[in-house]
Enzyme design. Structure first.
Site, PDB file in Angstrom:
ATOM      1  N   ASP A  82       1.271  -1.032  -0.454  1.00  0.00           N
ATOM      2  CA  ASP A  82       0.255   0.127   0.201  1.00  0.00           C
ATOM      3  C   ASP A  82       0.658   1.687  -0.107  1.00  0.00           C
ATOM      4  O   ASP A  82       1.250   1.406   0.821  1.00  0.00           O
ATOM      5  CB  ASP A  82      -1.185  -0.248   1.318  1.00  0.00           C
ATOM      6  CG  ASP A  82      -1.609   1.058   1.329  1.00  0.00           C
ATOM      7  OD1 ASP A  82      -2.341   1.183  -0.301  1.00  0.00           O
ATOM      8  OD2 ASP A  82      -2.667   1.309   2.457  1.00  0.00           O
ATOM      9  N   HIS A 208      -9.147   5.090  -1.881  1.00  0.00           N
ATOM     10  CA  HIS A 208      -8.442   5.118  -1.262  1.00  0.00           C
ATOM     11  C   HIS A 208      -9.241   5.976   0.382  1.00  0.00           C
ATOM     12  O   HIS A 208     -10.362   6.754  -0.075  1.00  0.00           O
ATOM     13  CB  HIS A 208      -7.281   5.511  -0.858  1.00  0.00           C
ATOM     14  CG  HIS A 208      -6.604   4.734  -1.637  1.00  0.00           C
ATOM     15  ND1 HIS A 208      -5.094   4.127  -0.878  1.00  0.00           N
ATOM     16  CD2 HIS A 208      -6.305   3.964  -2.837  1.00  0.00           C
ATOM     17  CE1 HIS A 208      -5.261   3.805  -1.501  1.00  0.00           C
ATOM     18  NE2 HIS A 208      -5.030   3.511  -3.483  1.00  0.00           N
ATOM     19  N   ASN A 230     -10.426   0.608   0.056  1.00  0.00           N
ATOM     20  CA  ASN A 230      -9.261   0.698   1.311  1.00  0.00           C
ATOM     21  C   ASN A 230      -9.756   0.627   2.281  1.00  0.00           C
ATOM     22  O   ASN A 230     -10.188   2.366   2.599  1.00  0.00           O
ATOM     23  CB  ASN A 230      -8.131   1.216   0.558  1.00  0.00           C
ATOM     24  CG  ASN A 230      -7.024   0.552  -0.499  1.00  0.00           C
ATOM     25  OD1 ASN A 230      -7.294   0.155  -1.060  1.00  0.00           O
ATOM     26  ND2 ASN A 230      -6.050   1.611  -0.518  1.00  0.00           N
TER      27      ASN A 230
HETATM   28  P1  13P Z   1      -8.767   4.842   5.962  1.00  0.00           P
HETATM   29  O1  13P Z   1      -7.614   4.549   6.716  1.00  0.00           O
HETATM   30  O2  13P Z   1      -9.030   6.304   5.829  1.00  0.00           O
HETATM   31  O3  13P Z   1      -9.634   3.582   5.861  1.00  0.00           O
HETATM   32  O4  13P Z   1      -7.582   4.597   4.779  1.00  0.00           O
HETATM   33  C1  13P Z   1      -6.967   3.143   4.370  1.00  0.00           C
HETATM   34  C2  13P Z   1      -6.042   3.235   2.542  1.00  0.00           C
HETATM   35  O5  13P Z   1      -7.048   4.630   1.733  1.00  0.00           O
HETATM   36  C3  13P Z   1      -5.070   3.019   2.909  1.00  0.00           C
HETATM   37  O6  13P Z   1      -4.665   2.926   0.800  1.00  0.00           O
HETATM   38  O1  G3H Z   2      -2.462   4.723   3.815  1.00  0.00           O
HETATM   39  C1  G3H Z   2      -2.216   4.456   4.597  1.00  0.00           C
HETATM   40  C2  G3H Z   2      -2.306   3.824   6.045  1.00  0.00           C
HETATM   41  O2  G3H Z   2      -3.723   3.770   6.500  1.00  0.00           O
HETATM   42  C3  G3H Z   2      -1.618   4.737   6.428  1.00  0.00           C
HETATM   43  O3  G3H Z   2      -1.201   3.622   7.565  1.00  0.00           O
HETATM   44  O4  G3H Z   2       0.613   4.440   9.796  1.00  0.00           O
HETATM   45  O5  G3H Z   2       0.488   2.455   9.305  1.00  0.00           O
HETATM   46  O6  G3H Z   2       2.100   3.950   7.290  1.00  0.00           O
HETATM   47  P1  G3H Z   2       0.799   3.537   8.467  1.00  0.00           P
HETATM   48 ZN    ZN Z   3      -4.338   5.049   1.112  1.00  0.00          ZN
END
Ligand code: 13P
Ligand code: G3H
Ligand code: ZN
Length: 284
Positions: A82, A208, A230
């Protein structure tokens, strides 16, 4: 079964017009919660590792735990990077057995974004690993962006067509009004923009920052072409609320399992509910 490719999973989602949940994991309990939820709902599922998760748990641990969980599960499981930001990290993930890598070049000018994606795709695709790109800027809910400036960050449909033509991507994350983290108010999504991008692109669209987006809005996004959704923050909220409740009930608790087991169960139930909203239940 063995881990499956992200591309194939999303092709099935396109045929069935549902979205597959991409759930972020931080630790063994969350990986188990995601797999158990998918098995209970008979759903394909994507487990993904953020930069923070890789730093915390380690790439090899996440890969090994997910591969083991996938082998034991009678549903398709994909393992995805991710918000990958470097070529080197994407290659490490490919070596470790990930079946998808996101290359987030959204902060760069479009030509640099394309070049970064294609550098990773040249390694990923021959290994059967799918590539997700991002175009437009998905902010954090903590970022102060004035409403009037927000649209400037959204994905431009013309640019999306150009990007998909030039960049070797199997899925595209777009900015249409979601943000990472906890929302202060209710997020408003630009559905017209989503519809236009979906009409003009031939690859699956990724949403996302989907935690905190109302269920009906998520259903509408799926109806308008979103095929990967996501979720991270909502899992953290469910997990931590249950962990805190266990500690509040037994302040002298010594055995971490007595805190982690209810947290894992709460995360699992939250994920099951999301899977039903995305319509991927009974599709495995
Ligand atoms: P949220 O934490 O807002 O659900 O986003 C998740 C995300 O986009 C991870 O790439
Ligand atoms: O895209 C995003 C995730 O929610 C961020 O997660 O705090 O584990 O890097 P992290
Ligand atoms: Zn994201």
């Amino acid at each position: 079964m063995a881990l499956v490719g992200l591309r194939e999973m999303l092709e099935d989602a396109e045929k069935g017009r549902y979205a597959v949940g991409a759930f972020n994991c931080n630790n063994m309990e969350i990986i188990q919660a995601i797999i158990d939820a998918a098995v209970m709902e008979k759903s394909p599922v994507i487990i993904q590792a953020s930069q923070g998760a890789i730093k915390y748990a380690g790439l090899e641990y996440i890969a090994a735990l997910t591969k083991l969980a996938a082998q034991k599960a009678p549903v398709p499981v994909a393992l995805h990077l991710d918000h990958g930001t470097s070529f080197e990290q994407a290659v490490k993930c490919i070596h470790a057995g990930f079946t998808g890598v996101m290359v987030d070049g959204s902060k760069y000018p479009v030509e640099e974004n394309i070049a970064l994606v294609n550098r990773v795709a040249a390694v990923a695709r021959p290994c059967g690993v799918s590539v997700e790109g991002e175009l437009g800027k998905i902010t954090g809910t903590e970022d102060d962006v004035y409403v009037s400036d927000k649209e400037a960050l959204y994905t431009d449909p013309d640019e999306a067509c150009y990007f998909v033509e030039k960049a070797q991507v199997d899925a595209l994350a777009i900015a249409i009004g979601t943000a990472h983290g906890q929302y202060k108010g209710e997020p408003k999504l630009d559905m017209d923009r989503l519809r236009e991008i979906d009409r003009r692109l031939d690859i699956p669209i990724v949403l996302h920052g989907s935690s905190g987006v109302p269920d009906d809005t998520l259903r509408e996004a799926v109806a308008n072409g979103v095929r990967k959704i996501n979720i991270d923050t909502n899992i953290r909220e469910a997990f931590m609320a249950a962990a805190k409740a266990a500690l509040a009930e037994q302040p002298a608790l010594l055995d971490p399992r007595k805190m982690l087991a209810p947290a894992r169960e709460a995360a699992r139930e939250l994920i099951r509910q999301k899977i039903r909203v995305f319509g991927s239940n009974n599709r495995a």
